[in-house]
Design a protein around this motif. Structure first.
Motif, short mmCIF file in Angstrom:
data_model
loop_
_atom_site.label_atom_id
_atom_site.label_comp_id
_atom_site.label_asym_id
_atom_site.label_seq_id
_atom_site.Cartn_x
_atom_site.Cartn_y
_atom_site.Cartn_z
N VAL A 19 0.49 -1.53 -0.23
CA VAL A 19 0.20 -0.04 -0.52
C VAL A 19 0.99 1.16 0.13
CG1 VAL A 19 -1.95 0.93 1.21
CG2 VAL A 19 -1.73 -1.42 1.72
N LYS A 20 0.34 2.00 -1.16
CA LYS A 20 1.05 3.49 -1.17
C LYS A 20 -0.24 4.40 -1.13
CE LYS A 20 2.52 3.20 -5.67
NZ LYS A 20 3.68 3.47 -6.40
N GLY A 21 0.03 5.90 -0.14
CA GLY A 21 -0.72 6.54 0.02
C GLY A 21 -1.31 7.21 -1.55
N THR A 22 -0.17 8.14 -2.27
CA THR A 22 0.05 8.66 -3.67
C THR A 22 0.32 7.83 -4.64
OG1 THR A 22 1.29 9.90 -3.13
CG2 THR A 22 -0.38 10.76 -2.57
N PRO A 23 0.00 8.06 -5.98
CA PRO A 23 1.15 6.98 -7.19
C PRO A 23 2.58 7.71 -7.01
CG PRO A 23 -0.55 8.14 -7.73
CD PRO A 23 -0.81 8.80 -6.71
N THR A 24 2.79 8.50 -6.54
CA THR A 24 4.88 8.85 -6.33
C THR A 24 5.12 8.63 -5.07
OG1 THR A 24 3.66 11.41 -5.64
CG2 THR A 24 4.31 11.12 -8.59
N SER A 25 4.31 8.57 -4.24
CA SER A 25 5.15 8.20 -2.95
C SER A 25 5.64 6.30 -3.23
CB SER A 25 3.80 8.85 -1.69
OG SER A 25 3.21 7.15 -1.67
N ILE A 84 -3.71 4.83 -2.38
CA ILE A 84 -5.20 5.24 -1.57
C ILE A 84 -5.40 6.32 -2.16
CG2 ILE A 84 -5.56 6.30 0.26
CD1 ILE A 84 -4.26 4.28 2.05
N GLU A 85 -4.42 7.52 -2.60
CA GLU A 85 -5.52 8.28 -3.01
C GLU A 85 -4.31 9.16 -4.84
OE1 GLU A 85 -6.17 11.78 0.68
OE2 GLU A 85 -4.03 11.36 0.00
N VAL A 112 -8.34 13.03 -2.96
CA VAL A 112 -9.66 12.52 -4.49
C VAL A 112 -8.85 11.06 -4.11
CG1 VAL A 112 -8.93 12.56 -7.16
CG2 VAL A 112 -9.47 14.33 -5.41
N TYR A 113 -9.71 10.08 -3.98
CA TYR A 113 -9.24 8.53 -3.74
C TYR A 113 -9.19 7.58 -5.25
CZ TYR A 113 -10.01 9.94 0.92
OH TYR A 113 -9.65 10.47 2.29
N THR A 114 -8.45 6.89 -5.03
CA THR A 114 -8.36 5.96 -6.21
C THR A 114 -9.53 4.82 -6.38
OG1 THR A 114 -6.84 3.52 -5.18
CG2 THR A 114 -5.79 5.31 -6.20
N THR A 127 -13.19 -0.29 0.37
CA THR A 127 -13.71 0.87 1.41
C THR A 127 -15.28 0.63 1.11
OG1 THR A 127 -12.97 2.92 0.59
CG2 THR A 127 -11.54 1.42 2.14
N GLN A 128 -15.99 1.60 -0.07
CA GLN A 128 -17.12 1.70 -0.02
C GLN A 128 -18.44 1.13 0.59
OE1 GLN A 128 -17.80 1.87 -4.24
NE2 GLN A 128 -18.72 -0.37 -4.29
N ASP A 129 -18.02 0.19 1.28
CA ASP A 129 -19.62 -0.46 2.18
C ASP A 129 -19.30 -0.87 3.45
OD1 ASP A 129 -20.21 -2.07 -0.10
OD2 ASP A 129 -18.96 -4.15 0.79
N PHE A 130 -18.27 0.35 3.60
CA PHE A 130 -17.71 0.84 4.69
C PHE A 130 -18.10 2.54 4.89
CE2 PHE A 130 -15.72 -3.06 4.85
CZ PHE A 130 -16.56 -3.65 5.46
N TYR A 131 -16.95 3.54 4.23
CA TYR A 131 -17.49 4.73 4.97
C TYR A 131 -18.55 5.41 4.32
CZ TYR A 131 -11.76 4.96 5.78
OH TYR A 131 -11.05 4.76 6.49
N LEU A 132 -19.30 6.01 4.58
CA LEU A 132 -20.12 7.22 4.91
C LEU A 132 -20.00 8.23 2.91
CD1 LEU A 132 -21.13 9.10 7.33
CD2 LEU A 132 -22.15 6.74 6.78
N LYS A 133 -18.68 8.45 2.95
CA LYS A 133 -19.02 9.17 1.38
C LYS A 133 -18.60 8.24 0.15
CE LYS A 133 -18.81 13.79 4.70
NZ LYS A 133 -17.50 14.44 5.10
N MET A 134 -18.28 7.50 0.94
CA MET A 134 -16.92 6.71 -0.32
C MET A 134 -18.19 6.00 -1.44
SD MET A 134 -14.04 5.94 -0.58
CE MET A 134 -12.59 6.65 0.53
#
Length: 235
Positions: free
Chosen positions: A183-189, A213-214, A219-221, A228-235
């Motif tokens: 897992v990485k935070g962003t495409p470049t990290s 992740i972002e 802005v999520y991938t 995570t969309q079954d869990f987070y309210l805003k996904m």
């Protein structure tokens, strides 16, 4: 309070709040083998156990928490969830829990404390939650070996830099990786975390992939949203 789609987490008493690592593991842990029994080692708020209660039909979902405040919080969160009858939290350390093991588990999950660096914070409670000396990897693997059912899965999230050593330790207990997601935070990290699933069967082909992740801040991938969309309210 942290509100998910099907349950809420009170986290005022516990040092470790709901974080991305726990949510990743709760959403990612393999359940294709339809686990009947689940164990969450180092439950904290209970978020991972609750996510697995939502994702599975497991009839027995046990959690283990050594810190008294976190234990009380997990119990409260379990009781206030739609799955209170399937969730149970033990107030014990791992070493104590495995002295007289009563059950085997089809799925064991852990988001273990993993700051093995030399510094400590001012909060002893936070240190206990975050530092590896509270639950060494050797102890965690030994417990998984003891408690895992024959066809069970043991899933963890760790810093990426610990991946190789954890796999080597697991191999000593004849637990072998079946799936690894880095897992990485962003495409470049750089890669920060490894999600790893182990079983008792040695696999010629380990499923290995990457998750970003972002795309940019908040802005999520599509992959992270799907996970995570079954869990987070805003996904």
């Amino acid at each position: 309070m942290f509100t998910f789609k099907q349950f809420s987490i009170q986290q005022d008493k516990t040092a470790m709040k709901v974080g991305t690592d726990g949510v990743l593991l709760g959403a990612w842990a393999p359940i294709n083998h339809n686990p009947f029994s689940v164990l969450d080692v180092g439950a904290g708020t209970g978020v991972i156990a609750l996510m697995l209660a939502q994702r599975t039909a497991a009839e027995q979902i046990d959690a283990l928490e050594i810190d008294e405040d976190a234990y009380e919080q997990a119990v409260e969160n379990f009781e206030n969830s739609p799955w209170g009858d399937r969730l149970f939290c033990f107030h014990a350390g791992l070493d104590e829990f495995i002295e007289e093991p009563e059950d085997e588990y089809d799925l064991i999950v852990s988001n273990p404390p993993f700051y093995s660096e030399d510094y400590k914070t001012e909060s002893e409670q936070r240190d206990l939650a975050r530092f590896q000396d509270a639950m060494p990897f050797e102890e965690l693997i030994e417990a998984a070996d003891l408690l895992l059912s024959e066809n069970g899965i043991f899933a963890v999230i760790l810093p990426y830099k610990e991946e190789d050593s954890f796999i080597a330790l697991a191999k000593e207990s004849e637990l072998y990786p079946t799936k690894i997601t880095r897992v990485k935070g962003t495409p470049t990290s750089s890669i920060k975390r490894s999600l790893m699933a182990f079983s008792r069967n040695e696999n010629a082909e380990i499923e290995i992939d990457e998750l970003t992740i972002e795309i940019e801040r908040h802005v999520y991938t599509p992959e992270y949203i799907a996970l995570t969309q079954d869990f987070y309210l805003k996904m």
